[in-house]
Enzyme design. Structure first.
Site, PDB file in Angstrom:
ATOM      1  N   ARG A 161      -2.434  18.001  -5.773  1.00 55.42           N
ATOM      2  CA  ARG A 161      -2.234  16.562  -5.959  1.00 55.42           C
ATOM      3  C   ARG A 161      -3.029  15.790  -4.918  1.00 55.42           C
ATOM      4  O   ARG A 161      -2.697  15.812  -3.734  1.00 55.42           O
ATOM      5  CB  ARG A 161      -0.749  16.199  -5.867  1.00 55.42           C
ATOM      6  CG  ARG A 161      -0.523  14.688  -6.016  1.00 55.42           C
ATOM      7  CD  ARG A 161       0.916  14.310  -6.337  1.00 55.42           C
ATOM      8  NE  ARG A 161       1.829  14.514  -5.226  1.00 55.42           N
ATOM      9  CZ  ARG A 161       3.097  14.100  -5.214  1.00 55.42           C
ATOM     10  NH1 ARG A 161       3.586  13.468  -6.281  1.00 55.42           N
ATOM     11  NH2 ARG A 161       3.874  14.337  -4.179  1.00 55.42           N
ATOM     12  N   ASP A 442      10.431  12.428   1.338  1.00 55.00           N
ATOM     13  CA  ASP A 442       8.995  12.210   1.480  1.00 55.00           C
ATOM     14  C   ASP A 442       8.723  10.726   1.317  1.00 55.00           C
ATOM     15  O   ASP A 442       9.645   9.907   1.357  1.00 55.00           O
ATOM     16  CB  ASP A 442       8.202  13.069   0.499  1.00 55.00           C
ATOM     17  CG  ASP A 442       8.422  12.677  -0.967  1.00 55.00           C
ATOM     18  OD1 ASP A 442       9.136  11.693  -1.231  1.00 55.00           O
ATOM     19  OD2 ASP A 442       7.865  13.364  -1.835  1.00 55.00           O
TER      20      ASP A 442
END
Length: 540
Positions: A161, A442
């Protein structure tokens, strides 16, 4: 020495020799010069559209693409080698130990993350590229406290990603313009590994984050086409899964798949960023105020509609409909609390597989042992593309349904303040993924805490006690909780806590919350990396 390319931060000699080679930088410069004007135009279009929504324009399915949605004949590409069965995907940053453990976890695939679980220091970004290059070649190992970490015989399939379109990479400029973080991450990984991956029977596979429009998917597809030609590999070798984690993208799932159809491997329910986007895109709507984030579950109206539409869309076009993240991590010192947490994971994964998802996300290797048996039991084949969910009917109002049972509680406000402070301080210090209260937090979960606090203050929302959430209340909680940050996130620096404090206090007082905390705080990382002030873009 590549003409027009400058690196504004020191890097280790190995990185210079192996990753930042002249050939790789020439490829990066080619992508930048070809596509940077389009990226800038698309980001400007985002801002223009937001102003229209703020003025009352409705969010809806694009009328100009109705024929794409209604046409039944088109399908996406078949799964790339190794992507036929994705029942459990583990995710995490690209540090060396994490890469080895994730690849050895037993999960079918590993989403190696340069985005929300990585703080983009230059060292993190470049070392991550080195680690993935070694992993692709099965040359990765690691030693810590006398313990050896080595790659197993059957590692997970690697998916990468890159960062979202909104982030620049200020440590590298081409023709005196910072390159896109997305293109930087993609270019280096693709250039160094595409041929090797194909030779080993796999391929260059990607997760694409935070898109808001099908034209942003078209940009990625154009990049794929040029990149495959540049390296001389067959077109349609790349596979990309798009995270549907913005509210506008939920109205354009068909179109996004259509733009990427020859490179597509599905869509993913990026649940945490989706909640963040839901609040942010409806920032001018007083009726969109949400309760505590723990109450915004996958079964509430707008989240359930989004899931059902995603599964139906993917299976109609014969690609994977991936489920979302379980943020719970094992609680080693409290068996009873651990059982409660793991039961939440079991319920979440059972909901996903019975809804028709083809796989799910986990954040810790031990959770694989819980998620996999549930998918094994309820999904005996490699996927559920056959489950067309033809009964599903999702209208625009369903995706905007803000009926969410729950309240704003003092505990919820306190938790948001504590999480925002701890994560922001850790991120500035170079750590993009931290455990808090036995959840793996996160950037996406930190963003929810930030915009919820802003939303509650903006509209004078009241807690269950009747007290309004005000900027002054947030200040009071910040003062109380800031001294606890070092305990919550060991290793953070006092100065970074100070930045986090001032940032949050400033955010709740803004007319509109900032688009991304990562964009706001990137100048601190750039400064720490020795980037000249000319390239430090501050928006604080």
């Amino acid at each position: 020495m590549v003409k027009g390319v400058q690196i504004h931060s020191r890097v280790a000699p190995k990185a210079q020799e192996v990753i930042l080679t002249d050939a790789a930088l020439t490829f990066l410069a080619t992508l930048h010069r070809t596509f940077e004007p389009t990226r800038k135009a698309l980001l400007a279009a985002r801002a223009d559209q937001q102003r229209k929504w703020d003025s009352g324009a409705p969010l809806d399915f694009p009328p100009e693409t109705a024929s794409i949605r209604s046409e039944a004949a088109w399908h996406c590409a078949p799964p790339g080698p190794g992507l036929e069965d994705r029942r459990v995907e583990i995710t995490g940053p690209t540090d060396r130990k994490m890469v080895i453990n994730a690849l050895n976890s037993g999960a079918k695939t590993f989403m190696a993350d340069f985005e929300d679980s990585s703080a983009p220091t230059f060292a993190n970004m470049i070392n991550g590229q080195l680690n993935l290059r070694d992993a692709v070649r099965r040359q990765i190992d690691f030693e810590s406290n006398g313990k050896q970490y080595k790659l197993g015989e059957k590692p997970a399939v690697l998916i990468v990603r890159p960062r979202g379109w909104h982030l620049d990479e200020p440590r590298v400029t081409v023709d005196n313009t910072p390159v896109s973080g997305s293109i930087f991450d993609f270019a280096l990984y693709f250039f160094h590994n595409a041929h090797e991956l194909i030779k080993r029977g796999s391929g260059p596979y990607f997760y694409l984050p935070k898109m808001e429009h099908y034209k942003e998917a078209r940009l990625w597809n154009d990049i794929f086409l040029l990149s495959q030609s540049y390296l001389g590999i067959p077109h349609n070798t790349i596979r990309a899964t798009v995270l549907i984690e913005t509210l506008p993208a939920a109205f354009q799932m068909e179109e996004i798949l259509f733009e990427l159809r020859n490179h597509s491997s599905g869509l993913n329910c990026g649940r945490w960023d989706y909640i963040f986007s839901f609040i942010k895109k409806r920032r001018a709507d007083r009726g969109a105020v949400l309760p505590d984030r723990k109450d915004v579950t996958m079964t509430v109206g707008f989240m359930d509609a989004y899931v059902r539409l995603l599964i139906q869309t993917c299976h109609r076009r014969k690609v994977a409909a991936m489920g979302g993240m379980s943020a719970q991590i094992p609680i080693k010192d409290d068996p009873q609390a651990n059982e409660v947490a793991m039961n939440k994971v079991r319920a979440d994964k059972l909901r996903e597989v019975t809804a028709g998802h083809d796989g799910t996300w986990i954040a810790h290797p031990l959770i694989e042992q819980i998620a996999r048996p549930i998918f094994d039991q309820h999904m005996p084949g490699p996927n559920q593309y056959h489950n067309r969910r033809e009964e599903v009917r999702v209208a625009a109002n369903d995706l905007l349904n803000t009926t969410v049972p729950g309240q704003i509680t003092e505990a919820g406000v306190r938790e948001n303040v504590a999480t925002s402070l701890a994560y922001t301080a850790a991120w500035i210090g170079g750590n993009g993924c931290i455990p808090l209260n036995y959840l793996m937090e996160d950037a996406a979960t930190a963003e929810i805490t930030r915009v919820q606090l802003w939303q509650w203050v903006k509209y004078g929302a009241r807690m269950e006690t009747g007290e309004a959430v005000t900027a002054e209340l947030v200040d009071q909680l910040v003062k109380e909780l800031a001294p606890t940050v070092k305990k919550l996130a060991p290793g953070v620096k006092e100065a970074d806590v100070g930045v986090a404090v001032e940032y949050l206090k400033g955010q709740v007082r803004k007319e509109w919350a900032s688009e991304f905390l990562t964009s706001d705080l990137m100048p601190y990382l750039a400064m720490a990396d020795g980037v000249p002030s000319k390239w430090q873009k501050a928006s604080l």
